[in-house]
Design a protein around this motif. Structure first.
Motif, PDB file in Angstrom:
ATOM      1  N   ALA A  99      39.834  37.270  46.610  1.00 21.56           N
ATOM      2  CA  ALA A  99      38.650  37.737  45.877  1.00 21.56           C
ATOM      3  C   ALA A  99      38.688  37.287  44.424  1.00 21.56           C
ATOM      4  O   ALA A  99      39.727  37.313  43.777  1.00 21.56           O
ATOM      5  CB  ALA A  99      38.568  39.262  45.946  1.00 21.56           C
ATOM      6  N   ASN A 100      37.546  36.830  43.954  1.00 24.08           N
ATOM      7  CA  ASN A 100      37.397  36.501  42.536  1.00 24.08           C
ATOM      8  C   ASN A 100      35.946  36.741  42.153  1.00 24.08           C
ATOM      9  O   ASN A 100      35.117  37.038  42.999  1.00 24.08           O
ATOM     10  CB  ASN A 100      37.886  35.083  42.226  1.00 24.08           C
ATOM     11  CG  ASN A 100      37.042  34.013  42.867  1.00 24.08           C
ATOM     12  OD1 ASN A 100      35.832  33.946  42.679  1.00 24.08           O
ATOM     13  ND2 ASN A 100      37.680  33.157  43.652  1.00 24.08           N
ATOM     14  N   ASP A 101      35.647  36.603  40.883  1.00 28.45           N
ATOM     15  CA  ASP A 101      34.308  36.951  40.425  1.00 28.45           C
ATOM     16  C   ASP A 101      33.273  35.856  40.665  1.00 28.45           C
ATOM     17  O   ASP A 101      32.117  36.002  40.289  1.00 28.45           O
ATOM     18  CB  ASP A 101      34.329  37.367  38.952  1.00 28.45           C
ATOM     19  CG  ASP A 101      34.879  36.287  38.033  1.00 28.45           C
ATOM     20  OD1 ASP A 101      35.298  35.228  38.531  1.00 28.45           O
ATOM     21  OD2 ASP A 101      34.889  36.525  36.815  1.00 28.45           O
ATOM     22  N   SER A 119      34.789  43.604  45.837  1.00 27.02           N
ATOM     23  CA  SER A 119      34.925  42.564  44.822  1.00 27.02           C
ATOM     24  C   SER A 119      36.288  42.654  44.152  1.00 27.02           C
ATOM     25  O   SER A 119      37.009  43.648  44.300  1.00 27.02           O
ATOM     26  CB  SER A 119      33.836  42.731  43.759  1.00 27.02           C
ATOM     27  OG  SER A 119      34.071  43.919  43.030  1.00 27.02           O
ATOM     28  N   GLN A 120      36.603  41.635  43.378  1.00 23.91           N
ATOM     29  CA  GLN A 120      37.849  41.631  42.613  1.00 23.91           C
ATOM     30  C   GLN A 120      37.899  42.859  41.708  1.00 23.91           C
ATOM     31  O   GLN A 120      38.935  43.498  41.572  1.00 23.91           O
ATOM     32  CB  GLN A 120      37.922  40.340  41.796  1.00 23.91           C
ATOM     33  CG  GLN A 120      39.152  40.214  40.938  1.00 23.91           C
ATOM     34  CD  GLN A 120      39.137  38.925  40.112  1.00 23.91           C
ATOM     35  OE1 GLN A 120      38.102  38.276  39.961  1.00 23.91           O
ATOM     36  NE2 GLN A 120      40.282  38.572  39.585  1.00 23.91           N
TER      37      GLN A 120
END
Length: 143
Positions: free
Chosen positions: A19-21, A62-63
């Motif tokens: 997960a990342n933005d 999400s992150q």
């Protein structure tokens, strides 16, 4: 709606770890596949946003929701050696905490313990996500 496909907790945890933005990850409850929505996808590879709005697609946390910083704090609190714990606590202060934390883990020889802790924390987050979304799940630890 058809029955939701059973998902492996380790697979969900692996997706959560990525997960990342800049990417949204969805689970297709009918096929058991993960789908990625990123601004970097080529047009032909990009998922149809209307399709992703379908109830068969459920977004992974999400992150930000995973709170990686909180995970690191929890790890530090469990470190039994007071000196190592103090060094890791200092590493978490201020800007650049994630990089300093990883560097300090290496210096105090706790990298392996951190990754084991993080893997277990992600499995727990995966289990919670499955429960919240009523997705059947199973744990298949590989030896």
């Amino acid at each position: 709606m058809s029955a939701k496909k059973t998902v492996c907790l380790e697979d969900v945890a692996q997706e959560l770890d990525m997960a990342n933005d800049e990417i949204d990850i969805y689970y297709n409850t009918e096929t058991g596949e993960f789908v990625y929505d990123s601004p970097y996808d080529m047009e032909e590879d990009k998922p149809d946003l209307e399709e992703l709005a379908d109830e068969k697609y459920i977004g992974l946390p999400s992150q930000y929701e995973l709170n990686g910083y909180g995970m690191m704090r929890d790890f530090v609190e469990g470190v039994s050696d007071p000196h190592k714990q103090a060094l890791l606590s200092v590493a978490l202060e201020g800007k650049g905490a994630f990089r300093r934390f990883k560097d300090t883990l290496h210096r105090v020889d706790l990298t392996k313990e951190w990754y084991a802790f993080k893997a277990q924390a992600l499995i727990e987050k995966a289990r919670e996500w499955c429960e919240e979304n009523e997705i059947p799940c199973e744990y298949k630890k590989t030896v």
